[in-house]
Scaffold this motif. Structure first.
Motif, short mmCIF file in Angstrom:
data_model
loop_
_atom_site.label_atom_id
_atom_site.label_comp_id
_atom_site.label_asym_id
_atom_site.label_seq_id
_atom_site.Cartn_x
_atom_site.Cartn_y
_atom_site.Cartn_z
N LEU A 116 0.72 -1.30 0.16
CA LEU A 116 -0.01 0.00 0.14
C LEU A 116 0.91 1.18 -0.03
O LEU A 116 0.54 2.25 -0.80
N ALA A 117 2.00 1.03 0.79
CA ALA A 117 2.84 2.26 0.85
C ALA A 117 3.29 2.67 -0.73
O ALA A 117 3.68 3.76 -1.00
N ASN A 118 3.82 1.76 -1.17
CA ASN A 118 4.75 1.58 -2.53
C ASN A 118 3.64 2.24 -3.42
O ASN A 118 3.98 2.86 -4.35
N HIS A 119 2.15 1.75 -3.36
CA HIS A 119 1.11 2.26 -4.27
C HIS A 119 1.14 4.06 -4.16
O HIS A 119 1.20 4.56 -4.98
N ILE A 120 1.12 4.12 -2.82
CA ILE A 120 0.97 5.74 -2.74
C ILE A 120 2.14 6.42 -3.24
O ILE A 120 1.97 7.59 -3.76
N LEU A 121 3.37 6.04 -3.07
CA LEU A 121 4.62 6.58 -3.49
C LEU A 121 4.79 6.56 -5.05
O LEU A 121 5.04 7.69 -5.85
N SER A 122 3.95 5.38 -5.84
CA SER A 122 4.03 5.50 -7.23
C SER A 122 2.71 6.27 -7.84
O SER A 122 3.00 6.40 -9.16
N CYS A 123 1.50 6.46 -7.13
CA CYS A 123 0.53 6.93 -7.86
C CYS A 123 0.71 8.54 -8.05
O CYS A 123 1.48 9.05 -7.57
N LYS A 124 -0.18 8.91 -8.70
CA LYS A 124 -0.23 10.31 -9.10
C LYS A 124 -0.64 11.11 -7.65
O LYS A 124 -1.25 10.78 -6.84
N GLU A 125 -0.18 12.45 -7.78
CA GLU A 125 -0.14 13.24 -6.49
C GLU A 125 -1.74 13.47 -6.02
O GLU A 125 -2.01 13.29 -5.03
N ALA A 126 -2.53 13.73 -7.08
CA ALA A 126 -3.86 13.76 -7.04
C ALA A 126 -4.58 12.49 -6.31
O ALA A 126 -5.64 12.83 -5.62
N GLU A 127 -4.44 11.63 -6.95
CA GLU A 127 -4.98 10.29 -6.05
C GLU A 127 -4.49 10.07 -4.86
O GLU A 127 -5.58 9.73 -3.87
N ALA A 128 -3.18 10.44 -4.43
CA ALA A 128 -2.82 10.42 -2.95
C ALA A 128 -3.43 11.25 -2.10
O ALA A 128 -4.15 11.10 -0.95
N TYR A 129 -3.80 12.53 -2.54
CA TYR A 129 -4.22 13.54 -1.92
C TYR A 129 -5.91 13.39 -1.63
O TYR A 129 -6.38 13.79 -0.66
N ALA A 130 -6.25 12.83 -2.82
CA ALA A 130 -7.73 12.48 -2.53
C ALA A 130 -8.15 11.42 -1.51
O ALA A 130 -9.03 11.49 -0.89
N LEU A 131 -7.12 10.46 -1.40
CA LEU A 131 -7.26 9.77 -0.19
C LEU A 131 -7.13 10.16 1.12
O LEU A 131 -8.06 9.97 2.07
#
Length: 208
Positions: free
Chosen positions: A38-53
């Motif tokens: 999950l942490a690796n996904h957050i690191l690799s996804c777009k900023e908008a997706e991480a901030y939306a979460l």
């Protein structure tokens, strides 16, 4: 061999990632490996997706509250079930937690309302009737003309004990008290049922 847990400050990606992994790993059902993924996904996804979460988590914590009538979770004073005029308020299904409401609603077979206790009486854990919404339930029965309470507490020693406590508390009131049927599920095979299921099925047998 079990994987060695790395201290957050010693994570190879840095302390910030280590703390993120620790937070994910603290969630129910999430092991260390899943937390790393999950942490690796957050690191690799777009900023908008991480901030939306992050925004969704913040919004939930800031806006979700207890329904003032049934104590289910909601973002309004009354939850959608209690505010639905098509629901029968004289029939109340008593459950332990909000997740139990979700499970019962998924069956789409109940048209009354609910009352969420917030847990079950568990003396060994220091949880007594005063820690639950049992008093509020009694008030509902008194003033709202409740005709039936359906006890849908979990089929455990504590759940059954809580249901019995409420039943005894309300014995002087003109309200019918029932419980969810238990036993053999439709489509199941007897040889795979455990003894508790079979005992419940025999005790709750009905006219054919």
């Amino acid at each position: 061999m079990a994987s060695r847990q790395i201290d957050a400050e010693q994570h190879p990606f840095g302390a910030a990632v280590g703390r993120l992994v620790d937070q994910f790993a603290s969630l129910p059902g999430i092991g260390r490996k899943s937390a790393e993924r999950l942490a690796n996904h957050i690191l690799s996804c777009k900023e908008a997706e991480a901030y939306a979460l992050a925004d969704a988590i913040r919004t939930v914590k800031e806006t979700i509250r207890r329904c003032t009538l049934c104590y289910n979770l909601t973002d309004q004073e009354l939850c959608p079930i209690c505010s639905d005029t098509r629901r029968d308020r004289t029939v109340v299904c008593v459950v332990e937690q909000p997740k139990d409401v979700s499970a019962l609603e998924a069956a789409a077979a109940f048209h009354g309302t609910y009352h969420v206790l917030g847990g079950r009486i568990a003396p060994l854990e220091g949880i007594g009737p005063e820690n639950l919404t049992i008093g509020k339930l009694v008030q509902r029965v008194k003033k709202d003309g409740v005709k039936e309470l359906i006890m849908a507490t979990n089929p455990t020693l504590e759940g059954d004990g809580t249901a019995l406590f409420i039943t005894n508390l309300l014995e002087e009131y003109p309200v019918g008290i029932t419980r969810l049927a238990r036993g053999i599920a439709t489509g199941s095979v007897l040889e795979f049922a455990n003894k508790e299921m079979l005992a419940d099925a025999l005790r709750g047998r009905q006219q054919f």
